[in-house]
Design an enzyme around this catalytic site. Structure first.
Site, PDB file in Angstrom:
ATOM      1  CD  GLU A  51      -1.703  -2.427   1.329  1.00 23.23           C
ATOM      2  OE1 GLU A  51      -0.620  -2.656   1.925  1.00 23.23           O
ATOM      3  OE2 GLU A  51      -2.456  -3.338   0.930  1.00 23.23           O
ATOM      4  CG  HIS A  61     -10.970  -7.917   5.942  1.00 21.21           C
ATOM      5  ND1 HIS A  61     -10.468  -8.806   6.849  1.00 21.21           N
ATOM      6  CD2 HIS A  61     -10.179  -8.003   4.844  1.00 21.21           C
ATOM      7  CE1 HIS A  61      -9.416  -9.431   6.325  1.00 21.21           C
ATOM      8  NE2 HIS A  61      -9.217  -8.956   5.117  1.00 21.21           N
TER       9      HIS A  61
END
Lengths: 326, 347
Positions: free
Chosen positions: A60, A129
């Site tokens: 990321e 998540h």
């Protein structure tokens, strides 16, 4: 008009903008061949090729860092971060680099981009998540934060975001990706950023929500209506810079406010909203500003339904706020 | 794998490199004393590392981009950036392109395609790779030079950038100044890799090690790497072995950790002295011309310093400019509040 889910509306917006602007480049993990783990970028690589829909290595920090360089050079990158929780490895690039570029270069260098990330709970995603990290980015000068709550809004807001000169975090409520369908115009349209929407008007109190919580709040507002309590429901849509005029006007009318968000309570956007409301609407307030939020715990797995604000808890908040007497 | 030959440096360009190296040295000496006098808040020198900084930048075209670290700012001057705004940055006044928003020694300008470095080590590396990839995407033959120090090779951003560069075949050249020190940490504690150059092979592209105090060697390695990138053959990594003979910055005392003998041994390898001796040996230069050049650079520097320091300060209200393209309501409100608020005069 076609019936689209929220994730299809996102895909539609990306496709339209990529056709319109050759500088738009989508990048991220699994966005190309697979079309994204939620299929938000499905079909884009087939249409635009691997040079514009880039499957990146798994990093990321690398994705956001590279996107900054692309934007500096004049492209319009649209990085997808697979889950908002995975923004944290890129926080240095987001907070220390991206957000400050325009400022620290005296306006010479900018890196306009839209960072898309599915966020929020309710899909059995567990600790990593499910999080709603918007407050961190709202707290960072130089970033804008947008959250759609419907397919129609998702397309219009994303198209508007893609034409903005500033870096934007576009958080998509993953729980709504496929749970509702709506008629969405086929062509190009934009919804102005920084504008909230009054979903329904009422006199008893103002309820402010966004993303998946808007729908929970709507259910609660229906139940309240049945009890004779008319809620004014506001969908914030742009979390920052938020539509202060809309909030202020509504609270001055109703005298009571309730904020609903998934993120933990302490230092969440609800805290800022409460502060803004008391600064601006002090003489109109009939009750303390109340927050119905996620708890100040890490996001749970088995007990996620107890963690998330749901209609009964929101209804309780509505009733107690309306019943409050000084 | 195709090999790319370095461009040999002829005499005239080599003199230009020497001039820029000398300018950088004189400026560093002058600015260190300015910091000690309290006229600027902070300074970090490139002393003893001028060959790497200047000779590598000399291998670039004006259209190429440079992402510097702390010790490569002076490359801008070689690439045509004027001295006055360069020095104004140190004072953070209205002559500073960044409007006084960064610490001293963070020069940059779009005019010369140089981006500002950042205090967070390694962050420029993935950005440089992204810019390089974007250049290729746009069909330009731009090359991006990404500078870093030995300390940056330990960061996650370094790994991400090297890996992205290899995978995307970005036209990027990583130029690592291994000056042996990351503040107080010696390279031997920074990595157990035998060399930094060999790290490149793990990412699938060439890494070379050069004498960072030899301007000609640095130029040769950089020009070959730049040619390779421009030809579309992908990234390269250069480890320029040099030494930080000064402190990390004006806030640092290297006597607490550096070995004096080691420093002295490296001082004897001074890149400026070496290049001067070489030019004199080749009868391309002499001491009289050297003294004249020194005097010319010093007077130019002093005049520019006076001019830069005398520029008006940035207006206080500019604090609120350039956060976003357009000012949102909350900043407009805070600007009004700021203008109403009493401003302290106690310091």
């Amino acid at each position: 008009m076609p019936l689209l889910s929220l994730v299809q509306a996102v895909n539609d917006a990306l496709r339209l903008e990529m056709r319109r602007n050759p500088d738009v480049v989508v990048l991220g993990e699994d966005v190309g061949r697979l079309g994204g783990v939620f299929r938000a970028t499905a079909g884009l690589q087939e249409e635009f090729g691997p040079g514009r829909v880039v499957d990146t290595p798994l990093s990321e920090g690398g994705i956001i860092g590279a996107a900054i360089g692309m934007a500096l050079y004049g492209l319009k990158p649209v990085p997808e971060i697979q889950f908002a929780d995975f923004l944290f490895p890129a926080v240095d690039q987001l907070v220390n680099e991206l957000a400050k570029l325009r400022y620290r270069s005296g306006g010479q260098y900018t890196a306009p981009m839209v960072i898309r990330a599915p966020y929020g709970g309710g899909v059995k995603g567990g600790l990593y998540h499910s999080q709603s990290p918007e407050a961190l980015f709202i707290h960072t000068a130089g970033l804008k934060v947008v959250v759609p709550s419907t397919p129609y809004d998702a397309k219009g807001l994303l198209l508007a975001a893609l034409r903005q000169p500033d870096p934007i975090l576009f958080f998509e409520p993953k729980r709504l990706y496929r749970s509702l369908k709506q008629e969405v115009p086929e062509g190009d349209y934009t919804l102005e950023l920084g504008r909230a929407q009054v979903i329904r008007s009422g006199q008893a109190l103002t309820v402010i929500a966004w993303g998946a919580m808007l729908h929970e709040a709507m259910t609660a507002a229906d139940q309240a209506q049945a009890l004779g309590i008319g809620c004014e429901l506001i969908d914030l849509r742009t979390l920052w810079p938020l539509d202060i005029d809309c909030v202020q006007e509504s609270v001055r009318k109703t005298g009571r406010a309730l904020i609903v968000h998934e993120a933990p309570r302490t230092c969440g956007l609800g805290a800022e909203l409460a502060a803004l409301i008391q600064e601006r609407c002090f003489l109109s307030l009939e009750a303390p500003v109340r927050r119905v939020t996620g708890w100040d715990t890490p996001f749970p797995y088995a007990l996620e339904k107890d963690y998330l604000p749901r209609a009964p808890r929101i209804l309780q908040g509505i009733q107690e706020t309306v019943a409050f007497q000084a | 794998m195709a090999t790319f030959e370095p461009t040999p440096l002829t005499q005239a360009p080599l003199l230009a490199v020497y001039r820029a190296m000398l300018q950088s040295r004189l400026m560093d000496e002058r600015l260190v004393s300015l910091q000690r006098q309290g006229r600027i808040g902070f300074y970090g020198t490139g002393m003893g590392q001028e060959a790497t900084c200047i000779a590598s930048a000399f291998a670039l075209r004006p259209t190429d981009w440079l992402f510097p670290g702390l010790r490569e700012n002076a490359a801008m001057l070689l690439r045509g950036y004027p001295l006055v705004p360069y020095l104004a940055q140190l004072f953070g006044n209205s002559g500073d392109e960044a409007k006084g928003r960064q610490m001293p020694a963070h020069q940059f300008s779009r005019r010369v395609n140089q981006v500002s470095w950042s205090s967070c080590i390694g962050t420029q590396l993935p950005q440089a790779v992204g810019a390089a990839w974007a250049a290729r995407r746009k069909g330009h033959d731009t090359v991006v030079l990404a500078c870093l120090g030995d300390g940056a090779t330990s960061t996650g951003d370094f790994h991400a950038a090297m890996n992205f560069a290899g995978v995307l075949q970005a036209p990027a050249v990583f130029l690592c100044q291994n000056n042996h020190w990351s503040i107080s940490l010696h390279i031997s504690q920074q990595t157990k890799s035998e060399t930094l150059a060999l790290k490149a092979s793990a990412y699938g592209f060439p890494g070379v090690r050069v004498d960072g105090n030899d301007a000609e060697a640095v130029y040769a390695a950089t020009s070959a790497a730049v040619a390779r990138a421009r030809a579309g053959a992908g990234p390269s990594f250069i480890e320029a072995v040099t030494y930080r003979v000064g402190p990390h910055s004006s806030s640092d005392d290297p006597t607490l950790y550096q070995d004096a003998q080691e420093v002295e041994a490296w001082r004897a390898k001074d890149p400026l002295e070496r290049l001067r001796a070489r030019l004199i040996e080749r009868a391309a230069w002499d001491t009289a011309r050297d003294e004249a050049l020194r005097a010319e650079l010093l007077s130019e520097l002093n005049a520019a310093l006076l001019e830069a320091e005398a520029l008006p300060p940035v207006p206080p209200e500019s604090l609120f400019d350039d956060v976003y393209a357009e000012e949102p309501w909350h900043l407009a409100e805070q600007r009004r509040e700021f203008l109403r608020a009493p401003r302290g005069t106690t310091d």
